[in-house]
Scaffold this motif. Structure first.
Motif, PDB file in Angstrom:
ATOM      1  N   SER A 272      -8.449   3.339   6.384  1.00  0.00           N
ATOM      2  CA  SER A 272      -7.503   3.286   5.047  1.00  0.00           C
ATOM      3  C   SER A 272      -6.124   3.674   5.550  1.00  0.00           C
ATOM      4  CB  SER A 272      -8.128   4.278   4.011  1.00  0.00           C
ATOM      5  OG  SER A 272      -7.220   4.397   2.876  1.00  0.00           O
ATOM      6  N   VAL A 273      -5.217   2.793   4.846  1.00  0.00           N
ATOM      7  CA  VAL A 273      -3.563   3.181   5.062  1.00  0.00           C
ATOM      8  C   VAL A 273      -2.949   3.049   3.979  1.00  0.00           C
ATOM      9  CG1 VAL A 273      -3.739   2.428   7.394  1.00  0.00           C
ATOM     10  CG2 VAL A 273      -3.303   0.715   5.805  1.00  0.00           C
ATOM     11  N   GLU A 274      -1.668   3.452   3.795  1.00  0.00           N
ATOM     12  CA  GLU A 274      -0.787   3.464   2.723  1.00  0.00           C
ATOM     13  C   GLU A 274      -0.641   2.156   2.154  1.00  0.00           C
ATOM     14  OE1 GLU A 274       2.037   2.981   5.988  1.00  0.00           O
ATOM     15  OE2 GLU A 274       0.031   4.262   5.538  1.00  0.00           O
ATOM     16  N   ALA A 275      -0.527   1.956   0.801  1.00  0.00           N
ATOM     17  CA  ALA A 275      -0.215   0.707   0.153  1.00  0.00           C
ATOM     18  C   ALA A 275       0.935  -0.049   0.779  1.00  0.00           C
ATOM     19  CB  ALA A 275      -0.216   0.635  -1.109  1.00  0.00           C
ATOM     20  N   ILE A 276       0.973  -1.481   0.876  1.00  0.00           N
ATOM     21  CA  ILE A 276       2.503  -2.143   1.088  1.00  0.00           C
ATOM     22  C   ILE A 276       3.501  -2.111   0.153  1.00  0.00           C
ATOM     23  CG2 ILE A 276       3.445  -4.416   1.794  1.00  0.00           C
ATOM     24  CD1 ILE A 276       0.633  -5.080   3.238  1.00  0.00           C
TER      25      ILE A 276
END
Length: 285
Positions: free
Chosen positions: A8-12
């Protein structure tokens, strides 16, 4: 790779269009806290009354102490204009985030909803202003023969504004038709302000929300291969603070299904003045 193994990564994140209704020097955006202003405003129109020339039929250049105007309409009398009361109604935009409470906290849901509103408020406001004001009040200048070229359409709109107002106004262009402004050098970047303006000097707003609507006066959908352009007087946008509902974690959870909902709202009042004109143009050769 299995979905469960994805990291899980940060939103674009994104950036609203640079020449939209909230991101341009064409618009006077005022952040206000007075709730009365956000219920709607009214004012006396300024600049809609014509300034006329007058010649003393007797050749006397002295204006004298008495008003030269009367209601007789006789030659040599001066005409007076009664300013009209104009108004603007509130527009409330919202963004909501819904998620399972498992793996998504209230803080994360709130952050997501607030970021969604911040990114999309310009597009949403353009669409609402298009429906609430432009399509309701515009005078349709499209000739009986059908849509004009973009250059002809801009010329017709600027002529309409010049005759009814005479000051710097705003040309409203759907994003889907904006590229055609460059074909005839219809809009240029103002190096001093960073905004776009026509050769006449009117500001240009290029709206994603306008493109999503693309309807004519009365809400008439644009024919295939065409777009609607509008022109107005200057714009003032009053914008209230964003409000997050609920403001704490507990009430955000629906205990029936364990889902969490967070809503963010913001109210705007968009005002313009004098005549609103519209024309249908061709966007395909």
């Amino acid at each position: 790779m299995a979905a469960g193994l994805r990291k899980s990564v940060e939103a674009i994140n994104g950036t609203p269009l640079p020449h939209g209704i909230l991101n341009t020097p064409c618009t006077d955006v005022r952040d206000v806290a007075d709730e009365h202003e956000l219920l709607g405003v009214e004012w006396l129109a300024l600049g809609c009354c014509p300034v006329r020339s007058w010649t003393d039929p007797c050749g006397d250049e002295s204006p004298g102490e008495e008003s030269p105007g009367d209601e007789s309409g006789a030659p040599g009398t001066k005409e007076f204009c009664r300013p009209e009361t104009e108004h603007a109604e509130p527009i409330t935009l919202y963004a909501g985030a819904e998620c399972s409470t498992i793996g998504w906290s209230y803080a994360e849901a709130r952050e997501h909803a607030e970021a969604t509103l911040a990114l999309g408020e310009q597009q949403g406001l353009e669409a609402a202003f298009w429906r609430q004001k432009l399509t309701r009040d515009a005078v349709d200048l499209t000739p009986a023969e059908g849509p004009l070229s973009v250059a002809q359409g801009v010329a017709v709109l600027e002529g309409c504004l010049a005759e009814s107002y005479g000051g710097v106004g705003v040309l409203h262009v759907p994003a889907g038709a904006a590229a055609l402004l460059g074909c005839c050098d219809l809009a240029r970047e103002n190096t001093a302000t960073g905004g776009l303006s026509t050769l006449t000097g009117n500001c240009v707003i290029i709206g994603a929300g306008y493109s999503a609507e693309n309807t004519g006066p009365g809400g008439t959908p644009a024919d295939p291969g065409t777009a609607w352009l509008y022109i107005t007087g200057p714009l003032v946008v009053r914008r209230g603070p964003s409000v997050t509902i609920p403001d704490r974690p507990g009430p955000s959870v629906n205990i029936r299904n364990n889902d969490r909902r967070v809503l963010v709202e913001r109210t705007y009042v968009v005002g313009t003045t004098c005549t609103v004109c519209a024309v249908q143009v061709e966007v395909c050769p």
